[in-house]
Structures are given as C-alpha cells and as structure tokens.
Design a protein around this motif. Structure first.
Motif, PDB file in Angstrom:
ATOM      1  N   ASP A 113      43.911  44.762  29.553  1.00 29.93           N
ATOM      2  CA  ASP A 113      43.591  45.844  28.624  1.00 29.93           C
ATOM      3  C   ASP A 113      44.245  47.113  29.158  1.00 29.93           C
ATOM      4  OD1 ASP A 113      41.822  48.263  27.777  1.00 29.93           O
ATOM      5  OD2 ASP A 113      41.236  46.678  26.386  1.00 29.93           O
ATOM      6  N   SER A 114      45.268  47.595  28.471  1.00 28.30           N
ATOM      7  CA  SER A 114      46.040  48.734  28.976  1.00 28.30           C
ATOM      8  C   SER A 114      45.173  49.953  29.217  1.00 28.30           C
ATOM      9  CB  SER A 114      47.164  49.085  27.998  1.00 28.30           C
ATOM     10  OG  SER A 114      48.090  48.039  27.903  1.00 28.30           O
ATOM     11  N   GLU A 115      44.280  50.244  28.273  1.00 29.53           N
ATOM     12  CA  GLU A 115      43.446  51.442  28.393  1.00 29.53           C
ATOM     13  C   GLU A 115      42.536  51.376  29.609  1.00 29.53           C
ATOM     14  OE1 GLU A 115      40.051  53.893  25.847  1.00 29.53           O
ATOM     15  OE2 GLU A 115      41.273  52.355  24.856  1.00 29.53           O
ATOM     16  N   ALA A 116      42.056  50.177  29.927  1.00 32.56           N
ATOM     17  CA  ALA A 116      41.124  50.032  31.043  1.00 32.56           C
ATOM     18  C   ALA A 116      41.826  49.720  32.353  1.00 32.56           C
ATOM     19  CB  ALA A 116      40.110  48.928  30.726  1.00 32.56           C
ATOM     20  N   ASP A 117      42.738  48.748  32.342  1.00 36.10           N
ATOM     21  CA  ASP A 117      43.297  48.225  33.586  1.00 36.10           C
ATOM     22  C   ASP A 117      44.489  49.015  34.107  1.00 36.10           C
ATOM     23  OD1 ASP A 117      41.398  46.155  33.380  1.00 36.10           O
ATOM     24  OD2 ASP A 117      42.752  44.971  32.137  1.00 36.10           O
ATOM     25  N   GLU A 118      45.143  49.784  33.248  1.00 37.98           N
ATOM     26  CA  GLU A 118      46.275  50.599  33.686  1.00 37.98           C
ATOM     27  C   GLU A 118      45.900  52.076  33.800  1.00 37.98           C
ATOM     28  OE1 GLU A 118      49.364  49.754  30.874  1.00 37.98           O
ATOM     29  OE2 GLU A 118      49.972  47.926  31.920  1.00 37.98           O
ATOM     30  N   ASN A 119      44.623  52.359  33.688  1.00 34.71           N
ATOM     31  CA  ASN A 119      44.160  53.745  33.699  1.00 34.71           C
ATOM     32  C   ASN A 119      44.269  54.331  35.099  1.00 34.71           C
ATOM     33  OD1 ASN A 119      42.713  56.177  33.490  1.00 34.71           O
ATOM     34  ND2 ASN A 119      41.357  55.322  31.919  1.00 34.71           N
ATOM     35  N   VAL A 120      44.949  55.462  35.218  1.00 37.09           N
ATOM     36  CA  VAL A 120      45.139  56.098  36.524  1.00 37.09           C
ATOM     37  C   VAL A 120      43.809  56.556  37.115  1.00 37.09           C
ATOM     38  CG1 VAL A 120      45.475  58.473  35.722  1.00 37.09           C
ATOM     39  CG2 VAL A 120      46.694  57.661  37.743  1.00 37.09           C
ATOM     40  N   ALA A 121      42.750  56.567  36.319  1.00 38.55           N
ATOM     41  CA  ALA A 121      41.425  56.914  36.843  1.00 38.55           C
ATOM     42  C   ALA A 121      41.006  55.944  37.951  1.00 38.55           C
ATOM     43  CB  ALA A 121      40.388  56.908  35.721  1.00 38.55           C
ATOM     44  N   TRP A 122      41.527  54.718  37.903  1.00 34.93           N
ATOM     45  CA  TRP A 122      41.236  53.780  38.990  1.00 34.93           C
ATOM     46  C   TRP A 122      41.799  54.286  40.303  1.00 34.93           C
ATOM     47  CZ3 TRP A 122      37.721  50.275  39.365  1.00 34.93           C
ATOM     48  CH2 TRP A 122      37.277  49.570  38.250  1.00 34.93           C
ATOM     49  N   LEU A 123      43.026  54.799  40.290  1.00 31.79           N
ATOM     50  CA  LEU A 123      43.633  55.306  41.518  1.00 31.79           C
ATOM     51  C   LEU A 123      42.851  56.498  42.046  1.00 31.79           C
ATOM     52  CD1 LEU A 123      47.460  55.091  40.696  1.00 31.79           C
ATOM     53  CD2 LEU A 123      45.992  53.403  41.820  1.00 31.79           C
ATOM     54  N   GLN A 124      42.396  57.348  41.134  1.00 37.46           N
ATOM     55  CA  GLN A 124      41.597  58.498  41.539  1.00 37.46           C
ATOM     56  C   GLN A 124      40.280  58.039  42.160  1.00 37.46           C
ATOM     57  OE1 GLN A 124      41.439  60.389  37.728  1.00 37.46           O
ATOM     58  NE2 GLN A 124      43.495  61.243  37.876  1.00 37.46           N
ATOM     59  N   TYR A 125      39.695  56.994  41.558  1.00 40.82           N
ATOM     60  CA  TYR A 125      38.425  56.482  42.079  1.00 40.82           C
ATOM     61  C   TYR A 125      38.616  55.846  43.455  1.00 40.82           C
ATOM     62  CZ  TYR A 125      34.180  53.681  42.512  1.00 40.82           C
ATOM     63  OH  TYR A 125      33.016  53.117  42.971  1.00 40.82           O
ATOM     64  N   PHE A 126      39.686  55.073  43.627  1.00 41.14           N
ATOM     65  CA  PHE A 126      39.956  54.481  44.940  1.00 41.14           C
ATOM     66  C   PHE A 126      40.088  55.576  46.002  1.00 41.14           C
ATOM     67  CE2 PHE A 126      41.771  50.664  42.626  1.00 41.14           C
ATOM     68  CZ  PHE A 126      40.792  49.781  43.071  1.00 41.14           C
ATOM     69  N   GLU A 127      40.779  56.654  45.641  1.00 39.79           N
ATOM     70  CA  GLU A 127      40.966  57.740  46.597  1.00 39.79           C
ATOM     71  C   GLU A 127      39.632  58.403  46.935  1.00 39.79           C
ATOM     72  OE1 GLU A 127      43.662  61.800  47.159  1.00 39.79           O
ATOM     73  OE2 GLU A 127      43.726  60.679  45.267  1.00 39.79           O
ATOM     74  N   GLU A 128      38.821  58.678  45.905  1.00 38.01           N
ATOM     75  CA  GLU A 128      37.500  59.270  46.132  1.00 38.01           C
ATOM     76  C   GLU A 128      36.630  58.370  46.997  1.00 38.01           C
ATOM     77  OE1 GLU A 128      35.888  59.715  42.266  1.00 38.01           O
ATOM     78  OE2 GLU A 128      37.448  61.099  41.574  1.00 38.01           O
ATOM     79  N   PHE A 129      36.787  57.077  46.838  1.00 40.76           N
ATOM     80  CA  PHE A 129      35.953  56.094  47.527  1.00 40.76           C
ATOM     81  C   PHE A 129      36.318  55.973  49.007  1.00 40.76           C
ATOM     82  CE2 PHE A 129      34.108  51.909  48.369  1.00 40.76           C
ATOM     83  CZ  PHE A 129      32.938  51.963  47.631  1.00 40.76           C
ATOM     84  N   GLY A 130      37.528  56.418  49.349  1.00 42.78           N
ATOM     85  CA  GLY A 130      37.971  56.318  50.736  1.00 42.78           C
ATOM     86  C   GLY A 130      38.972  55.220  50.996  1.00 42.78           C
ATOM     87  N   VAL A 131      39.519  54.619  49.924  1.00 39.93           N
ATOM     88  CA  VAL A 131      40.549  53.588  50.091  1.00 39.93           C
ATOM     89  C   VAL A 131      41.874  54.272  50.412  1.00 39.93           C
ATOM     90  CG1 VAL A 131      41.845  51.745  48.957  1.00 39.93           C
ATOM     91  CG2 VAL A 131      39.393  52.025  48.490  1.00 39.93           C
ATOM     92  N   PRO A 132      42.485  53.974  51.552  1.00 44.95           N
ATOM     93  CA  PRO A 132      43.772  54.606  51.880  1.00 44.95           C
ATOM     94  C   PRO A 132      44.851  54.203  50.884  1.00 44.95           C
ATOM     95  CG  PRO A 132      42.812  53.476  53.792  1.00 44.95           C
ATOM     96  CD  PRO A 132      42.034  53.044  52.593  1.00 44.95           C
ATOM     97  N   GLN A 133      45.745  55.122  50.547  1.00 42.75           N
ATOM     98  CA  GLN A 133      46.840  54.785  49.644  1.00 42.75           C
ATOM     99  C   GLN A 133      47.660  53.627  50.199  1.00 42.75           C
ATOM    100  OE1 GLN A 133      49.234  58.136  48.562  1.00 42.75           O
ATOM    101  NE2 GLN A 133      47.557  59.232  47.586  1.00 42.75           N
ATOM    102  N   GLU A 134      47.795  53.574  51.504  1.00 45.94           N
ATOM    103  CA  GLU A 134      48.591  52.505  52.105  1.00 45.94           C
ATOM    104  C   GLU A 134      47.988  51.127  51.825  1.00 45.94           C
ATOM    105  OE1 GLU A 134      51.581  50.559  53.699  1.00 45.94           O
ATOM    106  OE2 GLU A 134      51.532  52.728  53.324  1.00 45.94           O
ATOM    107  N   ALA A 135      46.671  51.053  51.707  1.00 44.52           N
ATOM    108  CA  ALA A 135      46.020  49.775  51.407  1.00 44.52           C
ATOM    109  C   ALA A 135      46.417  49.268  50.022  1.00 44.52           C
ATOM    110  CB  ALA A 135      44.507  49.919  51.496  1.00 44.52           C
ATOM    111  N   LEU A 136      46.608  50.189  49.064  1.00 40.72           N
ATOM    112  CA  LEU A 136      47.073  49.813  47.734  1.00 40.72           C
ATOM    113  C   LEU A 136      48.569  49.526  47.744  1.00 40.72           C
ATOM    114  CD1 LEU A 136      45.058  52.325  45.546  1.00 40.72           C
ATOM    115  CD2 LEU A 136      44.789  49.845  45.583  1.00 40.72           C
TER     116      LEU A 136
END
Length: 204
Positions: free
Chosen positions: A55-78
């Motif tokens: 689902d493009s609206e859900a699965d490609e949403n850049v809000a996921w990247l923002q959430y990963f960052e807020e959560f503490g997931v390092p960019q390098e892990a992605l």
C-alpha cells in the motif's frame, strides 16, 4: 511484423515465511500458513503464506523513517537493509532516483527492501494477528524474531485492514517498531499468466 505483447502490470506484494523449530524435535520445523477463504479474489481456498499488496500510502510513507528516528533506530541500521546492485529483480528496483545520501530526505521511501518488509509485517499482523516488532530494549537487531502481544487484537486487525496506515498508529501506541531486521529475502516471483490478477511477491 507483429507488435510485442504489452507486459503485464504486476501488483507488488510481499509475504512472510515464518519458521520455528518444533520443540522436542531438533530436525523438524513448523511453518505459519493460512487458508484463503472462498470469498477472496485470488488463490481461492488455497493454503498460502501470510502476505498481501503493498500500500503506497501506508508502506512508502516517509513518516515511518521519522518514527524510526524518533524511536532511536540508527539510520545505519536501515541503510544496511538496502542493497544497491544492478542484478536485483525488478520488484526490488528503487522506486525513485537521487543520491544515496538523500535517502532519508525524500517525500516517500524509495527503497523496496524497506517498504516490502513493512508490507510483509503489516500483512502478517492483519491476516494472522502476529506482530513482528521490537521495543526499545530490543534494538540490538539480533537474529531472533520478536513478537508483541496486542490488546484488542481483532479490533486492531480490522482497523489495519480497513486503513493500512493505522499500522503506524498501532506501533506508536505499543511503543514498538516493525522488526525489519529479522526478515531475510527468500525469493521474488510473479503469479502465473493464467491467473486473473497478477501479483509480484517478495517472500521474506
């Protein structure tokens, strides 16, 4: 001279092959599968791995990247999930262009290795109620798959089914992130030509 046939327009999908060792039987494993109902549009009454359409609206949403960052997931892990190679199957081709360093500054996620993992985890939850995720204490990204209990499970499954973007809402409420790191590419394939609807699958 006959004109070349127009290639089919496959609908991008992802599935999860979830395997666990059978306790007490060191050489046996159990697979998580489900039987599709007679009301489904494709593969009626067939036993399949949990999965479904991107689902493009859900699965490609850049809000996921923002959430990963807020959560503490390092960019390098992605970044470690993303493979830049010319011999990748078409279903895994980046859905965009630009410098790799701008990966986290786009309006949507273009890396299929991330979006299809999100699709697979979301569909697995929606279809069988299994939420593959990690909390903040599990961000070592080890090989063990983490599963989260979900209060009001059936209600959440309906919410995600009706609106896939609600999967991000669920993760926020439970304070978890989808466990993209426990998934590994297995195969990329397309439905046979005789099927009424074509699907391109990435199994993880």
């Amino acid at each position: 001279m006959s004109q070349a046939a127009t290639p089919p327009k496959w609908r991008t999908s992802a599935s999860v092959i979830l395997v666990s060792r059978d306790l007490g039987k060191s050489e046996d494993y159990q697979l998580l599968m489900l039987k599709r109902s007679d009301a489904t549009a494709a593969m009626v009454n067939q036993t399949v791995f949990p999965g479904g359409l991107l689902d493009s609206e859900a699965d490609e949403n850049v809000a996921w990247l923002q959430y990963f960052e807020e959560f503490g997931v390092p960019q390098e892990a992605l970044r470690r999930l993303v493979l830049i190679r010319d011999d990748r199957p078409a279903i895994l081709a980046p859905q965009g262009t630009g410098c790799y360093d701008r990966f986290f500054k786009r309006s949507r996620i273009w890396a299929r290795e991330i979006t299809l993992r999100l699709t697979a985890v979301r569909e697995c939850f929606e279809e069988v109620g299994v939420l593959l995720c990690r909390n903040r204490n599990q961000l070592d990204f080890g090989a063990v798959t983490c599963v989260q209990d979900v209060p009001d499970l059936e209600a959440w499954q309906r919410r995600v089914h009706n609106k896939p973007s609600e999967f991000l809402t669920l993760c926020r409420e439970l304070k978890v992130v989808p466990d993209l790191w426990a998934l590994h590419e297995w195969s990329a394939w397309a439905s046979p030509g005789f099927m009424r609807k074509g699907f391109g699958f990435k199994c993880l």
